[in-house]
Scaffold this motif. Sequence first.
Motif, PDB file in Angstrom:
ATOM      1  N   TYR A 209       6.809   7.613   4.814  1.00  0.00           N
ATOM      2  CA  TYR A 209       5.489   6.977   5.399  1.00  0.00           C
ATOM      3  C   TYR A 209       5.149   5.868   4.363  1.00  0.00           C
ATOM      4  O   TYR A 209       4.752   4.791   4.532  1.00  0.00           O
ATOM      5  CB  TYR A 209       4.354   8.185   5.192  1.00  0.00           C
ATOM      6  CG  TYR A 209       2.984   7.359   5.384  1.00  0.00           C
ATOM      7  CD1 TYR A 209       2.430   7.115   6.534  1.00  0.00           C
ATOM      8  CD2 TYR A 209       2.207   7.428   4.225  1.00  0.00           C
ATOM      9  CE1 TYR A 209       1.180   6.338   6.564  1.00  0.00           C
ATOM     10  CE2 TYR A 209       0.933   6.754   4.127  1.00  0.00           C
ATOM     11  CZ  TYR A 209       0.496   6.331   5.351  1.00  0.00           C
ATOM     12  OH  TYR A 209      -0.819   5.674   5.298  1.00  0.00           O
ATOM     13  N   GLU A 210       5.326   6.120   2.978  1.00  0.00           N
ATOM     14  CA  GLU A 210       4.859   5.302   1.963  1.00  0.00           C
ATOM     15  C   GLU A 210       5.578   3.935   2.088  1.00  0.00           C
ATOM     16  O   GLU A 210       5.089   2.824   2.061  1.00  0.00           O
ATOM     17  CB  GLU A 210       5.007   5.742   0.630  1.00  0.00           C
ATOM     18  CG  GLU A 210       3.814   6.645   0.353  1.00  0.00           C
ATOM     19  CD  GLU A 210       4.127   6.930  -1.321  1.00  0.00           C
ATOM     20  OE1 GLU A 210       4.288   6.337  -1.908  1.00  0.00           O
ATOM     21  OE2 GLU A 210       3.461   8.148  -1.406  1.00  0.00           O
ATOM     22  N   SER A 211       7.113   4.152   2.271  1.00  0.00           N
ATOM     23  CA  SER A 211       7.889   3.128   2.318  1.00  0.00           C
ATOM     24  C   SER A 211       7.811   2.124   3.552  1.00  0.00           C
ATOM     25  O   SER A 211       7.703   1.037   3.810  1.00  0.00           O
ATOM     26  CB  SER A 211       9.295   3.499   1.959  1.00  0.00           C
ATOM     27  OG  SER A 211       9.922   3.965   3.327  1.00  0.00           O
ATOM     28  N   GLU A 212       7.441   2.860   4.745  1.00  0.00           N
ATOM     29  CA  GLU A 212       7.131   2.115   6.164  1.00  0.00           C
ATOM     30  C   GLU A 212       5.904   1.521   6.080  1.00  0.00           C
ATOM     31  O   GLU A 212       5.681   0.346   6.481  1.00  0.00           O
ATOM     32  CB  GLU A 212       7.254   3.343   7.166  1.00  0.00           C
ATOM     33  CG  GLU A 212       8.523   3.758   7.613  1.00  0.00           C
ATOM     34  CD  GLU A 212       9.481   2.667   7.916  1.00  0.00           C
ATOM     35  OE1 GLU A 212       9.098   1.645   8.806  1.00  0.00           O
ATOM     36  OE2 GLU A 212      10.530   2.677   7.568  1.00  0.00           O
ATOM     37  N   ALA A 213       4.977   1.985   5.252  1.00  0.00           N
ATOM     38  CA  ALA A 213       3.739   1.470   5.323  1.00  0.00           C
ATOM     39  C   ALA A 213       3.722   0.245   4.442  1.00  0.00           C
ATOM     40  O   ALA A 213       2.923  -0.687   4.627  1.00  0.00           O
ATOM     41  CB  ALA A 213       2.538   2.515   4.581  1.00  0.00           C
ATOM     42  N   ARG A 214       4.521   0.275   3.413  1.00  0.00           N
ATOM     43  CA  ARG A 214       4.508  -0.854   2.440  1.00  0.00           C
ATOM     44  C   ARG A 214       5.110  -1.739   3.216  1.00  0.00           C
ATOM     45  O   ARG A 214       4.842  -3.185   2.808  1.00  0.00           O
ATOM     46  CB  ARG A 214       5.153  -0.381   1.213  1.00  0.00           C
ATOM     47  CG  ARG A 214       4.462   0.117   0.079  1.00  0.00           C
ATOM     48  CD  ARG A 214       5.298   0.269  -1.262  1.00  0.00           C
ATOM     49  NE  ARG A 214       4.609   1.212  -1.996  1.00  0.00           N
ATOM     50  CZ  ARG A 214       5.092   2.414  -2.645  1.00  0.00           C
ATOM     51  NH1 ARG A 214       6.328   2.612  -2.478  1.00  0.00           N
ATOM     52  NH2 ARG A 214       4.288   3.027  -3.403  1.00  0.00           N
ATOM     53  N   LYS A 215       6.169  -1.677   3.878  1.00  0.00           N
ATOM     54  CA  LYS A 215       6.896  -2.793   4.520  1.00  0.00           C
ATOM     55  C   LYS A 215       5.939  -3.311   5.729  1.00  0.00           C
ATOM     56  O   LYS A 215       6.083  -4.529   5.855  1.00  0.00           O
ATOM     57  CB  LYS A 215       8.118  -2.183   5.467  1.00  0.00           C
ATOM     58  CG  LYS A 215       9.189  -1.678   4.653  1.00  0.00           C
ATOM     59  CD  LYS A 215      10.359  -1.196   5.516  1.00  0.00           C
ATOM     60  CE  LYS A 215      11.604  -0.559   4.821  1.00  0.00           C
ATOM     61  NZ  LYS A 215      12.428   0.083   5.333  1.00  0.00           N
TER      62      LYS A 215
ATOM     63  N   HIS B 121       1.466  10.431   8.471  1.00  0.00           N
ATOM     64  CA  HIS B 121       1.246  10.756   7.096  1.00  0.00           C
ATOM     65  C   HIS B 121       1.992  11.748   6.473  1.00  0.00           C
ATOM     66  O   HIS B 121       2.541  11.835   5.305  1.00  0.00           O
ATOM     67  CB  HIS B 121      -0.366  11.091   6.796  1.00  0.00           C
ATOM     68  CG  HIS B 121      -1.054   9.985   7.063  1.00  0.00           C
ATOM     69  ND1 HIS B 121      -1.325   8.792   6.278  1.00  0.00           N
ATOM     70  CD2 HIS B 121      -1.917   9.731   8.070  1.00  0.00           C
ATOM     71  CE1 HIS B 121      -2.142   7.941   6.836  1.00  0.00           C
ATOM     72  NE2 HIS B 121      -2.643   8.513   8.211  1.00  0.00           N
TER      73      HIS B 121
END
Length: 167
Positions: free
Chosen positions: A100-106, A95
Amino acid sequence: MQNLDISSLLLLLGTVAGVAAIYYSFGFARQWLGRWNRAANGTIRRAVVPDSSLDGHIATQWTEGRLRLDFLLALIKKLGISLEQEVEMLRRLDHADPLYESEARKMVEPTLRRFTFDRHLRDECRMLIPFLQFCAHDLAESQGLDMTQKLSVLAEIQAAIKSVDRG
């Protein structure tokens, strides 16, 4: 006079060429529409049902339905394993990482897509099981086949699908 004959001849040739062009254009249009009509009608084909007994049709539907259900269940199982792996990978993401955000969205979009596909597969199973139960009852009554074990397996599958829906 000779001028009139040449102009008449040219007019006649122009008319013949125009009629020929119209004739061939209608021929091409007919061919094109025929191909388009076959392509449009080819997507939905009429099923050819052979002349056999109702018992034969129900037995065939039982067999084909069981094969379809087996395939769906195997696909659901494979999809479940894949979903578990993806959810675990999502949990492992750091986190604090700026990416983190871009990886999580992918990762979220394909996971949601798999969840949606899984739901549709389960819906198909929910529709297929009562049909298979009908076929099994009919085969037991009309042909004297012992379908009790197969009916109990169908009931277990149906209960498992319902329990996943509740959970």
